[in-house]
Design a protein around this motif. Structure first.
Motif, PDB file in Angstrom:
ATOM      1  N   PRO A 105       0.935 -13.898   0.650  1.00  0.00           N
ATOM      2  CA  PRO A 105       1.755 -15.100   0.515  1.00  0.00           C
ATOM      3  C   PRO A 105       2.148 -15.379  -0.932  1.00  0.00           C
ATOM      4  O   PRO A 105       3.238 -15.902  -1.191  1.00  0.00           O
ATOM      5  CB  PRO A 105       0.846 -16.205   1.051  1.00  0.00           C
ATOM      6  CG  PRO A 105      -0.095 -15.516   1.964  1.00  0.00           C
ATOM      7  CD  PRO A 105      -0.322 -14.165   1.366  1.00  0.00           C
ATOM      8  N   VAL A 106       1.268 -15.017  -1.877  1.00  0.00           N
ATOM      9  CA  VAL A 106       1.586 -15.248  -3.290  1.00  0.00           C
ATOM     10  C   VAL A 106       2.826 -14.436  -3.675  1.00  0.00           C
ATOM     11  O   VAL A 106       3.745 -14.937  -4.323  1.00  0.00           O
ATOM     12  CB  VAL A 106       0.390 -14.858  -4.186  1.00  0.00           C
ATOM     13  CG1 VAL A 106       0.785 -14.886  -5.648  1.00  0.00           C
ATOM     14  CG2 VAL A 106      -0.776 -15.783  -3.932  1.00  0.00           C
ATOM     15  N   GLY A 116       7.950 -18.385   3.813  1.00  0.00           N
ATOM     16  CA  GLY A 116       6.537 -18.051   3.938  1.00  0.00           C
ATOM     17  C   GLY A 116       5.824 -19.012   4.877  1.00  0.00           C
ATOM     18  O   GLY A 116       5.087 -18.608   5.782  1.00  0.00           O
ATOM     19  N   THR A 117       6.071 -20.322   4.675  1.00  0.00           N
ATOM     20  CA  THR A 117       5.416 -21.322   5.516  1.00  0.00           C
ATOM     21  C   THR A 117       5.746 -21.094   6.992  1.00  0.00           C
ATOM     22  O   THR A 117       4.863 -21.080   7.850  1.00  0.00           O
ATOM     23  CB  THR A 117       5.884 -22.735   5.109  1.00  0.00           C
ATOM     24  OG1 THR A 117       5.599 -22.907   3.729  1.00  0.00           O
ATOM     25  CG2 THR A 117       5.180 -23.796   5.911  1.00  0.00           C
ATOM     26  N   ILE A 333       3.913 -10.825   3.718  1.00  0.00           N
ATOM     27  CA  ILE A 333       2.868 -11.793   4.055  1.00  0.00           C
ATOM     28  C   ILE A 333       1.742 -11.130   4.831  1.00  0.00           C
ATOM     29  O   ILE A 333       0.567 -11.444   4.654  1.00  0.00           O
ATOM     30  CB  ILE A 333       3.476 -12.981   4.812  1.00  0.00           C
ATOM     31  CG1 ILE A 333       4.207 -13.836   3.795  1.00  0.00           C
ATOM     32  CG2 ILE A 333       2.402 -13.780   5.537  1.00  0.00           C
ATOM     33  CD1 ILE A 333       4.886 -15.018   4.357  1.00  0.00           C
ATOM     34  N   ALA A 334       2.099 -10.178   5.647  1.00  0.00           N
ATOM     35  CA  ALA A 334       1.128  -9.365   6.371  1.00  0.00           C
ATOM     36  C   ALA A 334      -0.016 -10.163   6.989  1.00  0.00           C
ATOM     37  O   ALA A 334       0.186 -10.901   7.948  1.00  0.00           O
ATOM     38  CB  ALA A 334       0.601  -8.243   5.476  1.00  0.00           C
ATOM     39  N   PHE A 545       2.113  -0.890   1.881  1.00  0.00           N
ATOM     40  CA  PHE A 545       0.923  -1.518   2.452  1.00  0.00           C
ATOM     41  C   PHE A 545       1.299  -2.462   3.593  1.00  0.00           C
ATOM     42  O   PHE A 545       0.745  -2.401   4.688  1.00  0.00           O
ATOM     43  CB  PHE A 545       0.186  -2.279   1.339  1.00  0.00           C
ATOM     44  CG  PHE A 545      -0.768  -3.345   1.796  1.00  0.00           C
ATOM     45  CD1 PHE A 545      -2.061  -3.027   2.164  1.00  0.00           C
ATOM     46  CD2 PHE A 545      -0.377  -4.674   1.831  1.00  0.00           C
ATOM     47  CE1 PHE A 545      -2.944  -4.016   2.571  1.00  0.00           C
ATOM     48  CE2 PHE A 545      -1.249  -5.671   2.234  1.00  0.00           C
ATOM     49  CZ  PHE A 545      -2.531  -5.341   2.608  1.00  0.00           C
ATOM     50  N   GLY A 546       2.268  -3.343   3.301  1.00  0.00           N
ATOM     51  CA  GLY A 546       2.660  -4.335   4.301  1.00  0.00           C
ATOM     52  C   GLY A 546       3.205  -3.676   5.559  1.00  0.00           C
ATOM     53  O   GLY A 546       2.829  -4.032   6.674  1.00  0.00           O
TER      54      GLY A 546
END
Lengths: 711, 59
Positions: A105-106, A116-117, A333-334, A545-546
């Motif tokens: 999220p960062v 994101g939210t 965000i994963a 990665f995500g």
């Protein structure tokens, strides 16, 4: 609680949620408190848990509490064990929560706070928590089989082999990227290195304490360990006085070597020495920090500094990671919204400990909601810091030049303002040399947390809080890396054991050591590549990665959907198919763009050929500084592209195999599965977090009856 | 009320840290009339099981 009170209560929760969402949706260009996000999340979770999770449990899965769980039937005091639902919730949460929901999220905050939210909350309700709960249920009905076994037995051998390779490869990438986050947080930070380094002797001490001094006194030794940990953080502030500044100012390359050596040693030592005690520390810190963060946010009630949606979301040219909002917010965000890795924990370990079938709702769905809450808190922490600061910290060193002036200039070009003096003052406040280009998410989160805690609890402790946050993130990640290395080792031994029987013997030292070595070598190599990447390792590897994690989720959700068809529940298959379809669209679009995009900032191969052409023409393209770095970019981008394409292809193989089986099952109205037959349960236990009066009465009656039988 | 909360927290911590397992084992031995092994032996035994435990930690 009678029906009227209950209705009033839920209408109230719905109104709170609706009000918070309305404020978030409509607020533009004014000061928005972070608490709106926090309460929008909590209200949404409560409603989803009460209604949607219950619908899935009762209608879709038809959980049956008269059916004995594997824990009851096969209880052996080791892996199969009837566990109190609240205790299992704690164990499961400790196993799924790590650094992922804190970091993702960062990084996604570069798109603003709104995307994101929305994804963290909507994603967890309809995708992440559903996956965790449904995989857990199906594994429980199969005596706790692993995800890989379920793919092989329920979908087919082709899919099974693809799943085995995919799970292993994806795990290696995940370990490498997590390790990269630690390296980026500790590089050139003597304070961080000292306090993290001290966790090793502290854990060893705890291990010996439990083994020789006072066996079994876990709480006592954890209390001592946590106290020592706090001392270690404070001690870090005195590196100068200790004369250790130069010795502990390590370059990223040195740190990689330290991590790899450490990872190997940790994975071959007996677990009681290092792994078990560190796990106690890490779990304690995890829960402690989450509680502290929630309390801190409510007290400080910070104002969001980020825009709701930044221009990077539509232009796709953000400095933190390339690509537009769709699909890259969902990739980045994963873990906080949907995490494929959870399918590995939700199958295998946790299902073997469930006391009652209905507990999959609170452990699986509830555990994931909690993880999502962690992600929301991390997002808030990143969005309440000054946005000039945020971009100065998260833009790669190639862009900022790593200097205060360079960063200020670069950030100004992005449309934010921060002066070199302000950057220097911020670094001084947390007693770091610099905060410019401290990518990876961990330092940004630590900075955000230190600000929130500073506002909430007062005192002049910003530097302490910053290093406290760095410490706990590194602690999580190192625990995950150690445990992941061990799991990888077991997987490798098991796989090679198919051709060479003896290799599968986990207590045979040559096999154990060589398999551990190979696993460490694999993630160590990718970590090395990431650290030396002139374009910035996080910028390049985090999307990999995500996508890998979300592809793993696609495998998990595919198993869920296929099993619904095989069990003749086609009419409810949408519960898994909707998130699966969405996840496949996201991951395939992202994979396609990363492989085929002609934009060199986005497509790995386009990037490789751009640098190759320039190199052949004798040019050097920034941010590469010389011909050697040009070669490196070409090599890294090609490697990343190949990995990316391989993952996507493996998942396509599994999905195609699954579609064949699902269609066959749908036509036949169901197919035989490997579900174990029903055995009547003798255990009585409440279903949800809070036991009702009737449940309590039933438990009492059952216990009295049991005591009578014994006498 | 507070006393109950403290008691509940103590129960939870003992359960989740695994300390309560020792009590359960001793009760079981007492019920079955067996001689329990010493705490040290018991914890060694559990550590040996943990050695082959494959549970992972997630990201």
């Amino acid at each position: 609680m009678n029906q009227v009170t209950s209705r009033v209560l839920w209408v109230g929760v719905a109104l709170v949620g609706a009000a918070c969402w309305t404020v978030l949706a409509l607020a533009r260009g004014e000061e928005v408190s972070a608490l709106w996000i926090l309460f929008a999340a909590l209200a949404s979770y409560a409603i989803a848990y009460r209604f949607y999770a219950r619908f899935i449990a009762r209608r879709v899965l038809q959980v049956d509490d008269t059916r004995a769980t594997p824990a009851e039937r096969l209880e052996n005091g080791r892996d199969y064990e009837v566990t109190d639902r609240r205790v299992l919730f704690g164990h499961h949460f400790a196993a799924i929560a790590g650094a992922g929901p804190l970091v993702g999220p960062v990084l996604a905050a570069q798109m603003g706070y709104l995307p994101g939210t929305i994804w963290i909350i909507v994603g967890v309700i309809f995708a992440g928590a559903v996956q965790d709960m449904v995989v857990m249920f199906f594994s429980m009905r199969r005596d706790g089989k692993s995800l890989g076994q379920m793919v092989r037995e329920e979908i087919g051998v082709v899919g099974g082999v693809a799943a085995l390779i995919a799970v292993f490869a994806i795990m290696i990438i995940i370990l490498a990227v997590l390790a990269l986050v630690v390296v980026n947080a500790l590089a050139e930070s003597p304070w961080g290195v000292l306090s993290i380094g001290l966790t090793i002797p502290i854990a060893l001490f705890m291990g010996f304490y439990l083994r020789y001094l006072r066996p079994g006194k876990v709480m006592e030794v954890t209390a001592i360990g946590v106290a020592l940990l706090l001392v270690a953080i404070i001690l870090g502030g005195y590196v100068d006085q200790l004369g250790l500044r130069d010795a502990l100012t390590l370059s990223p390359e040195t740190l990689v070597i330290c991590l790899v050596v450490y990872g190997f040693v940790a994975s071959i030592l007996p677990v009681w020495m290092l792994l078990t005690p560190r796990d106690y520390l890490s779990t304690f810190m995890k829960v402690g920090v989450i509680v502290l963060l929630a309390v801190g946010l409510v007290i400080a009630a910070p104002v969001l500094q980020a825009e709701p949606v930044t221009s990077f979301a539509t232009e796709g040219n953000g400095p933190v990671f390339a690509g537009k909002l769709f699909p890259f917010v969902f990739i980045t965000i994963a873990c906080g919204a949907l995490s494929g890795f959870h399918a590995l924990i939700s199958s295998g370990t946790t299902p073997k400990m469930i006391a009652k079938e209905s507990h999959v709702r609170m452990v699986g769905y509830g555990g994931m909601l909690m993880e999502s809450f962690v992600a929301i808190s991390a997002l808030i922490a990143a969005c309440v810091i000054d946005q000039g600061m945020y971009f100065a910290m998260n833009s790669p060193a190639g862009a900022t030049g790593g200097t205060f002036e360079g960063a200020a200039e670069f950030v100004a070009n992005l449309g934010f303002t921060i002066s070199p003096d302000q950057l220097q003052a911020a670094a001084q406040a947390v007693e770091e040399e610099t905060l410019v280009s401290r990518t990876g998410g961990a330092p940004t989160l630590a900075f955000g947390l230190s600000q929130v805690f500073h506002e909430a609890f007062g005192g002049n402790l910003q530097a302490f809080w910053y290093h406290f946050a760095i410490m706990f993130e590194a602690l999580f990640i190192l625990t995950a890396v150690d445990a992941g290395t061990r799991v990888g080792r077991f997987m490798l031994q098991d796989t090679i054991g198919n051709v060479w029987k003896r290799y599968a013997d986990t207590s045979w030292r040559p096999a154990a050591w060589s398999a551990s070595f190979l696993v460490v070598l694999a993630w160590g190599y990718i970590l090395w590549v990431g650290v030396r990447d002139p374009l910035g390792g996080i910028n390049q590897l985090f999307p990999l990665f995500g996508i890998a994690n979300q592809l793993l989720a696609a495998i998990g959700l595919t198993v869920c959907a296929v099993l619904m068809f095989k069990h003749g529940k086609a009419k409810y298959a949408w519960v898994a198919l909707v998130p699966l379809t969405w996840d496949l669209i996201v991951t395939m679009t992202a994979s396609f763009q990363k492989v085929f995009s002609s934009d060199p900032a986005l497509g790995y191969f386009a990037q490789a050929s751009r640098y190759r052409e320039a190199r052949d023409a004798g040019e050097v393209l920034a941010p590469a500084a010389d011909a050697g770095q040009m070669d490196q970019v070409v090599f890294n981008s090609t490697l990343n592209g190949i990995l990316q394409a391989t993952f996507a292809l493996l998942v396509i193989v599994i999905v195609v195999n699954a579609v064949v089986v699902a269609v066959k099952a749908w036509r036949a109205g169901g197919l035989p599965t490997t579900e174990t037959p029903k055995v009547e349960s003798r255990i009585v236990a409440p279903a949800d977090f809070i036991a009702t009066a009737q449940e309590k009465e039933a438990v009492r009656a059952w216990e009295a009856e049991r005591a009578g039988e014994r006498r | 009320m507070i006393a109950r909360a403290v008691e509940g927290l103590r129960w939870y911590l003992r359960e989740i840290s695994g300390e309560a397992r020792w009590d359960a084992y001793r009760e079981e031995c007492a019920r079955e009339g067996r001689q329990p092994m010493s705490r040290r032996e018991y914890e060694r035994h559990r550590a040996a099981h943990r050695e082959l435990d494959q549970r992972g930690r997630c990201c």
